[in-house]
Design an enzyme around this catalytic site. Sequence first.
Site, PDB file in Angstrom:
ATOM      1  CE1 TYR A 228       8.923  -1.573   0.175  1.00 35.49           C
ATOM      2  CE2 TYR A 228      10.466  -2.965   1.432  1.00 35.49           C
ATOM      3  CZ  TYR A 228       9.178  -2.352   1.145  1.00 35.49           C
ATOM      4  OH  TYR A 228       8.210  -2.921   2.404  1.00 35.49           O
TER       5      TYR A 228
ATOM      6  CE  LYS B  54     -15.384  -1.016 -18.818  1.00 33.85           C
ATOM      7  NZ  LYS B  54     -16.949  -0.880 -19.111  1.00 33.85           N
TER       8      LYS B  54
END
Length: 471
Positions: A113, A168
């Site tokens: 970060y 899925k």
Amino acid sequence: MGLPSAGFSVTVRLKIQNKPGNFLKIVSEIAEKEASTAEVVLLYSDFNYNIRDITINCRSEVHSRRVVAALKNLPNIELLEWRDDTFEMHRAGKLEVRGRTLLTTTDELSRAYTPGVARVCKQIVKSPADVFNYTIKSNSVAVVTDGSAVLGLGNIGPEAALPVMEGKAVLFKQFAGINAFPICLKTQDSEKIIEIIKEISPVFGGINLEDISAPRCFEIENRLRGELDIPVFHDDQHGTAIVVLAGLYNALKIVDKKLENIKIVVNGFGAGGVACTRMLLNAGAKNIIPCDSVGIVYRGRKERMNPVKEELIQLTNPDNIKGSVADALKGADAFIGVSRPGAITRDMVASMNKNPIVFALANPDPEILPDQISDIARVIATGRSDYANQVNNVLCFPGLFRGALKARAYDITAAMKVAAATAIAECVTPDELHENYIIPSVFKAEIAKKVAEAVERAAIQDGVARTKAAR
């Protein structure tokens, strides 16, 4: 009511008096109620009693409740608790997000970060293609629906569609290592759907459209293919069509016929039927007779026509025959059904050519049950897991997207789809090929890899890949 299925399984926890014959009573009661004992786990045992978890496959939700009630009433047996295994699997969802890097120090945090991440941002500004090298985009797919045509449930909306999209995404990860995100949109306006997908596309290497009703699905996919620089794939159309073609390739080997010489009836001319027809044409089929709820689709028909049907009828039904599906099936070599339960009869199959091939793919109940025609049809496939030769899209979409992502393709072409079908068919070896095994098991380890390699090669050959050569 169908056979007992893991989709309706329950697990009961029973405290059983430790006496001979008590466990036999349980198993016998389960069998008497026409359920199936799937798994037994001993959790505790002493001189007086034992505790077991017993998983039972049932026929329906109502049937499962009857089985549980029957076990509760058995003497010398106490029902401690029970659960519906499907709902338990879905509790709190089937997905989570995890970082690929474990941050344990301030130095690692500074790289992942701020301030280090800013350097990567600047690099992508300088070279936009580096978004594939330094972000999740290179291995991510959006699974997008509006909930308008979910499984056999119909227009159930985005919230109710979310469990399917989660499933899925699990399959993408399990079979191809792809990070897929379920995105369920609270709109069924085609223009809004197109615009939303375009706006979120920078995150993804591909878009998998799912369970969007016809004919809107055609427009949405076509527009996005033209307006995005990443592959867009409506799996309900093309995934089914690819696996159908794979199965048909192998079925034709058994009956010793050629695709270009046979008569094929496609019954059901919505998204799935249209895609199957296009796929068969791309693969070399010459004589396809499309049928819908009115009957044979022919040139000059006025009833229930649309632009897609008008386009495809110019390439199909070469003799422009008219009539019902029964008329179409006379002398046909293959039937591909993506329509409704009971759409064809035994007599219709009997009117087909020698060694007929029947793909009855309506779910959950096929156009005709295999048991009704097993003595007259040479090869039979369905969309169900409790019969041989299940046409299952999971054979296709993980490997297809894996190959497209590796190629950094900006489209999925007809040749890439045919390559995927060929690769799936070739996963059934000559020694394995049989009337009851024309389509490989979804758990055959090499399928996704072979499909991915074939799709990547085809992408490069078609000039839609950003990569130079297949790895």
